[in-house]
Write an enzyme that holds these catalytic residues in place. Structure first.
Site, PDB file in Angstrom:
ATOM      1  N   ASP A   1       0.785  -1.242   0.000  1.00 60.01           N
ATOM      2  CA  ASP A   1       0.000   0.000   0.000  1.00 60.01           C
ATOM      3  C   ASP A   1       0.823   1.302   0.000  1.00 60.01           C
ATOM      4  OD1 ASP A   1      -1.491  -2.152   0.865  1.00 60.01           O
ATOM      5  OD2 ASP A   1      -2.221  -1.199   2.669  1.00 60.01           O
TER       6      ASP A   1
ATOM      7  N   GLU B   1     -10.398  -2.522   3.997  1.00 58.58           N
ATOM      8  CA  GLU B   1      -9.079  -1.993   4.340  1.00 58.58           C
ATOM      9  C   GLU B   1      -8.950  -0.591   3.752  1.00 58.58           C
ATOM     10  OE1 GLU B   1      -6.387  -5.930   4.706  1.00 58.58           O
ATOM     11  OE2 GLU B   1      -6.708  -5.361   2.637  1.00 58.58           O
TER      12      GLU B   1
HETATM   13  C1  FRU Z   1      -3.896  -3.660   2.660  1.00 58.84           C
HETATM   14  C2  FRU Z   1      -3.264  -4.109   3.950  1.00 58.84           C
HETATM   15  C3  FRU Z   1      -3.644  -3.157   5.065  1.00 58.84           C
HETATM   16  C4  FRU Z   1      -2.513  -3.344   6.050  1.00 58.84           C
HETATM   17  C5  FRU Z   1      -1.337  -3.577   5.145  1.00 58.84           C
HETATM   18  C6  FRU Z   1      -0.316  -4.521   5.706  1.00 58.84           C
HETATM   19  O1  FRU Z   1      -3.247  -4.091   1.512  1.00 58.84           O
HETATM   20  O2  FRU Z   1      -3.663  -5.430   4.228  1.00 58.84           O
HETATM   21  O3  FRU Z   1      -4.918  -3.380   5.605  1.00 58.84           O
HETATM   22  O4  FRU Z   1      -2.339  -2.219   6.868  1.00 58.84           O
HETATM   23  O5  FRU Z   1      -1.844  -4.067   3.926  1.00 58.84           O
HETATM   24  O6  FRU Z   1       0.843  -4.592   4.905  1.00 58.84           O
END
Ligand code: FRU
Length: 496
Positions: A31, A214
Site C-alpha cells: 500500500d 481496508e
Molecule cells: C492492505 C493491507 C492493510 C494493512 C497492510 C499490511 O493491503 O492489508 O490493511 O495495513 O496491507 O501490509
C-alpha cells in the site's frame, strides 16, 4: 540506503521492470502510505519489507518528488522494531503545533499515525493485535521519532487498521477514518491535538462486503456542473478492489448519497488496491488518488525481482453527474505527458481483421478514438509477437469494454492470476465515439476510458521481445478515426 536513480547501473533495467510507474529499488512493497504534499514536495511512503522480496517486517519505505512522476528513493522512514510491524496509515502537517510535538523548536511537525501490528503474547506470536501508533518528524519527513506513549488508540482488536487523517476546517479538528475490517465498518474519530481521539460515528456495512475492508480515505472532490461545489468521497478497499461512496461529511458523520444497490468502483481491473488520496494539497490542486497495482490473490508470486509491487499512475480526481448520481472521473497526473517521446499518429484507419501499428513498444501511451461499428468487437492487442497478446476490446452489441491477459505471457506462477485474467466494464456509449487512453509499461496496463469515467488496471508479464501493437476488428470492419502512440521516456535516469 540512499539510492538515487543513477546509483546502480543494472537496477531498473530488469525484465518486466516498469519505467514510468513507481517501484522500490529492491524488495517488496504494497500500500501507498502517508501521501503528503508539503512545501513543494510530494511524499510517497509505502508498505515495505526492507529485508526481502516478499511480505514481512513491514516498515514504511519513502520516496519524494516534485511532479508525482519522478521519484527519489530515500532511506526507510519508519522501521519495524520490538515486534511491532508498521502497517498502513497517513501523515498530516501540524503547523500550529496543536500536538505539542514540535515543543519549542519553532519547526512544523509532520505527524504519522499508522497501525501497529503486534503479537498478542510472546507465547502466541501468530496471533496479532492492531492498534494505532504515532510517529513524528521535525525534519520534513526525513527522520521519524516514535511517540513513546503509543498506542494512542487501542480497542484490543485483531482487525482495526489503516488510519486516514485529514484536517476538517469548519470544525477546526482532525478527523481519522479507519476500518473494523471484518465488520465492514469505517469508523470516524476526531481530535484537536492528534493524540487524544473521540469516536464520532461509523459508516457501513455498505457496497462491497465480499471481503475484509481496508484502507479508507476521505476526501473532498470538486463536483463538475455544480458551480464550484464539492462533494465528499469515501474510498475503501475490499478484497475485490477499491470502491467509493459519494455524499456529505458534516464533521461527524459521512452519509452516502450514491445508488443503494450498486457498487461504485474506482477501477474495474484486478490490479488496483489500497488506493488513498494525498493530504495537504494546495488550493486548486486536483485531488490525487494513488493505488498499489497488485492483487493479494497472487501478489507475492509475481515473477519480478529484485523488486515486487508497483504503484499505479497518480490520478487526478473529479466528479461528474450522470442522471441522479455522481461518478468519479480519473485522469493520469498531467505531468506524465512530459515523458512522451516523438511517436506515431494515424487517422481514419480502416481495420477489417488485424492491422499492425508501425511502431513497436512495451513502454508507451496509446490514444485511440473510434466509433465502434454495429455488431463488432474491436480494439487493440498489446505485446503481440510470438506469444498471445493482451487484448483491449470493445464489444459493441453488449456495450462492454474488456481487457484480457488470458494466454498472454507468464501466468503459471499462481492459479489466481489466470482466474482473474479478464475484466470488463459496461460503457453505454450508444452512437458516440469511444476514447481510450492506454498506458503500457512492460508489466502494467492502465486504460482510462471516456475521459476517465472508467479505469481498468491489469498486470501482464509478456515476453520482452513481443513489442507489437495491433489494431483488430472482428464481425465487421471498423474505422479508427485517430490513433496516437508515444514511446514513453523512463523516469529512472540510468534506464532507457
Ligand atoms: C492492505 C493491507 C492493510 C494493512 C497492510 C499490511 O493491503 O492489508 O490493511 O495495513 O496491507 O501490509
Amino acid at each position: 540506503m540512499a539510492f538515487t536513480s543513477t546509483a546502480q547501473v543494472s537496477l531498473y533495467l530488469e525484465k518486466y521492470r516498469p519505467q514510468f510507474h513507481f517501484t522500490a529499488a529492491k524488495n517488496w512493497i504494497n500500500d501507498p502510505n502517508g501521501l503528503l504534499y508539503y512545501q513543494g514536495t510530494y511524499h510517497l511512503f509505502y508498505q515495505h519489507n526492507p529485508l526481502a522480496n516478499q511480505w514481512g517486517h513491514m516498515s514504511w519505505g519513502h520516496a519524494e518528488g516534485r511532479d508525482l512522476i519522478h521519484w527519489k528513493q530515500l532511506p526507510v522512514a519508519i522501521p519495524e522494531a520490538d515486534q511491532v510491524m508498521i502497517f498502513s496509515g497517513s501523515i498530516v502537517a501540524d503547523p500550529s503545533n496543536l500536538s505539542g510535538l514540535a515543543a519549542t523548536t519553532g519547526k512544523t511537525a509532520l505527524v504519522a499515525i499508522y497501525t501497529g501490528s503486534f503479537p498478542s503474547s510472546p507465547a502466541n506470536p501468530g496471533q496479532t493485535f492492531q492498534a494505532q501508533y504515532l510517529a513524528y518528524s521535525l525534519d520534513q519527513g526525513m527522520t521519524w521519532t516514535k511517540y513513546s506513549h503509543s498506542p494512542i488508540l487501542d480497542l484490543h482488536l485483531r482487525d482495526f487498521r489503516d488510519p486516514a487523517l485529514s484536517w476538517y476546517g469548519p470544525g477546526k479538528k482532525w478527523v481519522m477514518a479507519l476500518v473494523l475490517s471484518d465488520r465492514h465498518l469505517v469508523q470516524f474519530y476526531g481530535s484537536r491535538d492528534l493524540i487524544h481521539w473521540d469516536h464520532l460515528s461509523d459508516f457501513g456495512p455498505a457496497g462491497d462486503t465480499s471481503g475484509v475492508w481496508e484502507c479508507p480515505s476521505l476526501v473532498e472532490i470538486p463536483a463538475e456542473a455544480s458551480g464550484g461545489k464539492t462533494k465528499w468521497v469515501l474510498f475503501n478497499s475490499a478484497q475485490g478492489g477499491v470502491q467509493y461512496f459519494v455524499g456529505e461529511f458534516d464533521g461527524t458523520r459521512f452519509s452516502s448519497e450514491g445508488p443503494k444497490n450498486e457498487i461504485q468502483r474506482a477501477d474495474y481491473g484486478p490490479d488496483f488496491y489500497a488506493a488513498v488520496t494525498y493530504q495537504n494539497l494546495p488550493r486548486g490542486h486536483a485531488p490525487i488518488l494513488l493505488g498499489w497495482a497488485n492483487n493479494w490473490a497472487y501478489a507475492e508470486d509475481i515473477p519480478t525481482r529484485p523488486w515486487k509491487g508497483m504503484m499505479s499512475m497518480p490520478r487526478e480526481l473529479s466528479l461528474k453527474a450522470f442522471g441522479d448520481r455522481w461518478v468519479l472521473m480519473q485522469q493520469p497526473a498531467k505531468s506524465i505527458s512530459a515523458q512522451r517521446r516523438s511517436g506515431w499518429v494515424g487517422s481514419n484507419l480502416v481495420v477489417s481483421k488485424n492491422t499492425a501499428i508501425p511502431m513497436r513498444s512495451q513502454q508507451c501511451e496509446i490514444k485511440l478514438t473510434w466509433k465502434p461499428a454495429q455488431g463488432s468487437v474491436s480494439g487493440i492487442g498489446l505485446a503481440t509477437g510470438k506469444g498471445h497478446p493482451l487484448e483491449i476490446a470493445f464489444d459493441q452489441p453488449s456495450q462492454t469494454l474488456r481487457i484480457s491477459r488470458l494466454g498472454a505471457g507468464e501466468a503459471a506462477f499462481n492459479a489466481h492470476f489466470s482466474r482473474l485474467a479478464q475484466c470488463q466494464v459496461k460503457l453505454p456509449i450508444g452512437d458516440s465515439s469511444l476514447n481510450l487512453d492506454i498506458f503500457f509499461d512492460h508489466s502494467l496496463v492502465e486504460v482510462f476510458a471516456q475521459a476517465g469515467v472508467a479505469v481498468l488496471t491489469m498486470q501482464v508479464f509478456p515476453d520482452p521481445d513481443d513489442q507489437g501493437l495491433d489494431l483488430f476488428s472482428e464481425r465487421g470492419a471498423n474505422t479508427f478515426t485517430r490513433v496516437q502512440v508515444w514511446p514513453m521516456g523512463s523516469i529512472w535516469t540510468n534506464a532507457k
